[in-house]
Design an enzyme around this catalytic site. Structure first.
Site, short mmCIF file in Angstrom:
data_model
loop_
_atom_site.label_atom_id
_atom_site.label_comp_id
_atom_site.label_asym_id
_atom_site.label_seq_id
_atom_site.Cartn_x
_atom_site.Cartn_y
_atom_site.Cartn_z
CG HIS A 181 -8.73 -17.10 -19.18
ND1 HIS A 181 -7.43 -17.16 -19.61
CD2 HIS A 181 -9.43 -18.00 -19.92
CE1 HIS A 181 -7.34 -18.07 -20.58
NE2 HIS A 181 -8.53 -18.58 -20.78
CG ASP A 251 -9.24 -16.24 -26.47
OD1 ASP A 251 -9.80 -17.34 -26.28
OD2 ASP A 251 -8.17 -15.94 -25.92
#
Length: 334
Positions: A181, A251
Site C-alpha cells: 500500500h 490488486d
C-alpha cells in the site's frame, strides 16, 4: 447468470453509502464488470442492500459482481454493531477445518444478505520470518500445507453461502518486506524457493474462479516489474507453473507500489495479461483515466468472467442461529 457483452474489464469503488449523480452517470456510461465496497460504503444492512442494488442498476446486470474484503481480524469491512466480528486468519488456521469452513459460511451469509456476491478471501500467502506485517496474522499459518488446508475450507464455506472467493495475492505476498500500500516490495528469493513454498497454495487452489495479483517484484523472474504488470510472471508462473485459468484481477491500482499515471498503470496491467483491473478509492479523477484504458471484456477474459459467475449458486440451507452459536462456542474455547 446473465451475459455481459458490453461490460468493461474493470472493478470500481464508490465514495459513500449512496451513489452520487456523477457516479451513477459514470457507471451507466462505462458499464464496469463489477464494484468493490469499503468501510466508507457500509451503513446499516438496509443501506448496504440499497447500495448494491443501485450499483447493479447502473449496469443493468442483476448478477454483476459486488466485492468486499471480508477476511476477519483486521481486514473486515462489515463489523459491529450490525455484523459479528470474525477472527483473524491466524486464529481460523488454528481451528479444525470444519469450523474454518463454518466461519466462512457464516460470513458468506452476512454478505449475501446485503447483495455482496464476491469476497476477496481467502488470503493464501505464506509469511516468512522477517517479512512485513501486512500479511502477519492475516495468514492461516506459516507452512504451505496449513495455508492450503484452511484456504480450501474457507473457499468452500464461501461458495456454499453463494459467494465467490478470490484467492490472493498471486503468486505470493508472504516474503514482502514492505507494505505494498505504501511502497513496492522486492523479493529476491530464487525460483526453487518460491516454487517450494510461496506458489504452492496457489497451485493447490488453482481450480477456484478468481484471483488477485500481487504488487510484488520477484527478481528471479522479472527484476523490473511487479507481478501485476509483468507478462513474464503472468505467463510463466500464474498461467504456467501455477496453472491458474480463472479470472485474474489486479490488486488496487491506487496503491503506492505502482507508479505513474493511472491510465498507464491500467494499460501496463492489460498488456501483461491481467483480465480485469481493480481501482478501489472511489476518486473520480483517478477512475476516469483508468476507464479510458479499459477495454470491453472479450476473448479469454470474457470466458473466464463467465466461468466465474457460473460458479455462483444459491446458498445451501442451514440453521444460521445454530451455526453461529456453535462457531462462537468453538472460538471461546480455542
Amino acid at each position: 447468470m446473465t451475459s455481459a457483452p458490453d461490460a468493461r474489464a474493470v472493478i470500481l469503488g464508490c465514495s459513500g453509502t449512496t451513489l452520487t449523480p456523477e457516479e451513477t452517470a459514470f457507471f451507466r456510461d462505462l458499464r464496469p464488470w463489477g464494484f468493490i465496497l469499503f468501510k466508507r460504503n457500509i451503513g446499516t444492512p438496509d443501506e448496504v442492500r440499497a447500495l448494491t442494488h443501485s450499483l447493479r442498476e447502473t449496469v443493468g446486470r442483476p448478477d454483476a459482481p459486488v466485492l468486499i474484503d471480508q477476511e476477519g481480524g483486521r481486514v473486515q469491512r462489515m463489523g459491529p454493531p450490525h455484523w459479528p466480528k470474525y477472527p483473524s486468519g491466524r486464529s481460523v488456521g488454528a481451528l479444525p477445518l470444519d469450523l474454518a469452513r463454518l466461519g466462512a459460511r457464516l460470513m458468506a451469509h452476512d454478505l449475501a444478505e446485503v447483495g455482496i456476491n464476491v469476497d476477496c478471501a481467502p488470503m493464501i500467502d505464506v509469511p516468512v520470518a522477517g517479512s512485513n506485517d501486512i500479511v502477519g496474522d492475516r495468514a492461516f499459518g506459516t507452512s504451505p500445507e496449513a495455508v492450503i488446508a484452511t484456504g480450501r475450507a474457507v473457499a468452500e464455506g464461501l461458495l456454499a453461502g453463494g459467494v465467490l472467493p478470490v484467492i490472493k495475492h498471486m503468486p505470493g505476498h508472504g516474503r514482502a518486506t514492505c507494505d505494498s500500500h505504501l511502497d513496492l516490495p522486492v523479493v529476491g528469493a530464487d525460483r526453487a524457493s518460491l516454487a517450494g513454498s510461496d506458489f504452492r497454495p496457489f497451485r493447490a487452489l488453482a481450480d477456484l474462479p478468481l484471483a488477485m495479483s500481487a504488487h510484488v517484484v520477484f527478481t528471479a523472474i522479472d527484476p523490473e516489474r511487479p507481478a501485476t504488470l509483468s507478462p513474464t510472471v503472468i505467463r510463466e508462473i500464474i498461467r504456467g507453473a501455477i496453472g491458474f485459468d480463472g479470472l485474474l484481477m489486479t490488486d488496487d491500482l491506487s496503491m503506492h507500489a505502482l507508479q505513474g499515471p493511472f491510465r498507464t498503470r491500467a494499460e501496463a496491467a492489460f498488456a501483461a495479461g491481467i483480465d480485469v483491473v481493480l481501482h478501489c478509492n472511489g476518486r473520480m479523477d483517478e477512475m476516469r483515466p483508468v476507464a479510458e484504458a479499459t477495454p470491453r471484456l472479450a476473448g479469454d477474459p470474457a470466458r473466464r468472467a463467465r466461468a466465474a459467475l457460473a460458479r455462483l449458486a444459491a446458498p445451501e440451507r442451514f440453521d444460521v442461529a445454530e451455526a453461529r452459536a456453535r462457531f462462537e462456542a468453538a472460538l471461546a474455547v480455542a
